[in-house]
Design a protein around this motif. Structure first.
Motif, PDB file in Angstrom:
ATOM      1  N   MET A 111      -9.198  -0.094  -2.051  1.00  0.00           N
ATOM      2  CA  MET A 111      -9.514  -1.489  -2.345  1.00  0.00           C
ATOM      3  C   MET A 111      -9.106  -1.856  -3.777  1.00  0.00           C
ATOM      4  N   LEU A 112      -9.353  -0.945  -4.733  1.00  0.00           N
ATOM      5  CA  LEU A 112      -9.064  -1.222  -6.139  1.00  0.00           C
ATOM      6  C   LEU A 112      -7.609  -0.979  -6.508  1.00  0.00           C
ATOM      7  N   TYR A 113      -7.004   0.061  -5.910  1.00  0.00           N
ATOM      8  CA  TYR A 113      -5.623   0.448  -6.243  1.00  0.00           C
ATOM      9  C   TYR A 113      -4.819   0.640  -4.948  1.00  0.00           C
ATOM     10  N   PRO A 114      -4.553  -0.436  -4.219  1.00  0.00           N
ATOM     11  CA  PRO A 114      -3.915  -0.298  -2.902  1.00  0.00           C
ATOM     12  C   PRO A 114      -2.514   0.291  -2.925  1.00  0.00           C
ATOM     13  N   SER A 115      -1.815   0.171  -4.046  1.00  0.00           N
ATOM     14  CA  SER A 115      -0.431   0.645  -4.103  1.00  0.00           C
ATOM     15  C   SER A 115      -0.313   2.028  -4.737  1.00  0.00           C
ATOM     16  N   GLN A 116      -1.443   2.650  -5.078  1.00  0.00           N
ATOM     17  CA  GLN A 116      -1.408   3.949  -5.751  1.00  0.00           C
ATOM     18  C   GLN A 116      -1.983   5.038  -4.854  1.00  0.00           C
ATOM     19  N   ASP A 117      -1.986   6.275  -5.373  1.00  0.00           N
ATOM     20  CA  ASP A 117      -2.426   7.424  -4.589  1.00  0.00           C
ATOM     21  C   ASP A 117      -3.955   7.459  -4.513  1.00  0.00           C
ATOM     22  N   TYR A 118      -4.504   6.738  -3.543  1.00  0.00           N
ATOM     23  CA  TYR A 118      -5.957   6.708  -3.396  1.00  0.00           C
ATOM     24  C   TYR A 118      -6.480   7.909  -2.610  1.00  0.00           C
ATOM     25  N   VAL A 119      -5.585   8.647  -1.949  1.00  0.00           N
ATOM     26  CA  VAL A 119      -6.015   9.817  -1.182  1.00  0.00           C
ATOM     27  C   VAL A 119      -6.437  10.947  -2.125  1.00  0.00           C
ATOM     28  N   THR A 120      -5.555  11.304  -3.064  1.00  0.00           N
ATOM     29  CA  THR A 120      -5.880  12.364  -4.022  1.00  0.00           C
ATOM     30  C   THR A 120      -7.031  11.941  -4.928  1.00  0.00           C
ATOM     31  N   GLY A 121      -7.001  10.699  -5.388  1.00  0.00           N
ATOM     32  CA  GLY A 121      -8.095  10.196  -6.214  1.00  0.00           C
ATOM     33  C   GLY A 121      -9.421  10.231  -5.482  1.00  0.00           C
ATOM     34  N   THR A 245     -11.242  -3.960   2.566  1.00  0.00           N
ATOM     35  CA  THR A 245     -12.112  -4.561   1.552  1.00  0.00           C
ATOM     36  C   THR A 245     -13.406  -5.093   2.161  1.00  0.00           C
ATOM     37  N   ILE A 246     -13.290  -5.806   3.265  1.00  0.00           N
ATOM     38  CA  ILE A 246     -14.478  -6.357   3.926  1.00  0.00           C
ATOM     39  C   ILE A 246     -15.379  -5.230   4.432  1.00  0.00           C
ATOM     40  N   LEU A 247     -14.771  -4.195   4.968  1.00  0.00           N
ATOM     41  CA  LEU A 247     -15.553  -3.078   5.489  1.00  0.00           C
ATOM     42  C   LEU A 247     -16.268  -2.320   4.373  1.00  0.00           C
TER      43      LEU A 247
END
Length: 293
Positions: A111-121, A245-247
């Motif tokens: 939600m905060l960083y949709p274009s970045q590596d949110y999996v590793t984070g 985001t809504i979820l």
């Protein structure tokens, strides 16, 4: 306590990045890979857990004058009550924050960083979210020691913890392939050691003795139930309606309702104690309206 806690947190982060960069570069990791890894650690993991840590730090600062007052007039029962209340409130907030960040780590980062590596984070947050609880304990216990005129002890304990933290990180980076996860482990070790040393000193210089079932047990159980509800709401609906985001908002709302309902049902705090919390009167009125207390 606010200045000390913020300084400790910033120093540990700077040291982490420096150690990781130098050791990983010496092992052949490219500069781009090092910067990518430290970027995930700094902007995804440490940034998000700093929010609940800031709440714990503010509570630690607010309780300091009352601790000083009780200590100066020799009010042992009042002092013990203030210590208990401070720990109880900090953990009331810290445990659900840890649970929520762990369960919704990837969705929140997406939600905060949709274009970045949110999996590793998200993986780093799930593993290292428990640091929030240890920072809550170390902050409040450090404030208590300052309040009973043992101002040097929190600094000494933090220095010892920082040394242990550095040793753990260096050993893990040298002896294992944990990579950036070694910094997450170090970030957990630092407040855990500080909090332990602070609590030992509190036991030594006061008559306070920790009660565990309501201070720790109730928020842990309530957080576990909350996590299940949070997981069910987000992942149950996302399979048929993938609007992240809504979820996330729906899951967080459900989590807050379930957590506080369980906390009151299980008797985590008495009505008198709740009145001492920030906005305590409003909380009591709302809880009474739904027959939770």
């Amino acid at each position: 306590p606010i200045i000390q806690s913020q300084t400790e947190y910033q120093i540990s982060g700077i040291i982490d990045n420096s150690i990781f960069g130098s050791l990983q570069s010496s092992r052949g990791l490219s500069e781009v890979a090092v910067k990518t890894a430290t970027g995930l650690y700094t902007t995804k993991y440490r940034l998000l857990i700093s929010v609940p840590i800031a709440i714990a730090t503010a509570m630690s600062s607010s309780i300091l004058p009352s601790v000083v007052a009780s200590y100066e007039i020799g009010d042992t029962n009042g002092l013990n009550s203030k210590i208990s209340l401070g720990l109880k409130f900090n953990l009331l907030i810290a445990f659900p924050c840890f649970a929520g960040l762990s369960v919704l780590a990837q969705p929140i980062l997406k939600m905060l960083y949709p274009s970045q590596d949110y999996v590793t984070g998200g993986y780093l947050l799930t593993i290292g979210g428990i640091a929030v609880v240890f920072y809550a304990i170390s902050n409040i216990t450090g404030a208590v020691l300052q309040g009973i005129n043992k101002m040097r002890l929190p600094v000494i304990h933090s220095a010892i913890a920082l040394g242990v933290h550095i040793a753990v990180v260096v050993i893990l980076l040298y002896a294992t392939d944990m990579g950036i996860l070694a910094l997450v482990v170090g970030n957990i070790v630092f407040p855990a050691v500080t909090g332990l040393l602070n609590m030992i000193s509190i036991y030594k210089y006061t008559t306070y003795r920790q009660e565990y079932s309501r201070t720790f047990g109730v928020p842990i159980i309530a957080s576990a139930v909350m996590s299940a509800a949070c997981f069910a709401v987000y992942y149950g609906i996302s399979s048929v309606w993938p609007h992240n985001t809504i979820l996330v908002m729906l899951a967080v709302t459900a989590a807050v309702i379930v957590y506080f309902a369980m906390y009151f049902i299980l008797g985590g705090a008495t009505k008198e104690e709740i009145y001492e919390f920030p906005m305590g009167a409003r909380i009591v009125r709302l809880a009474s309206k739904f027959h939770l207390i």
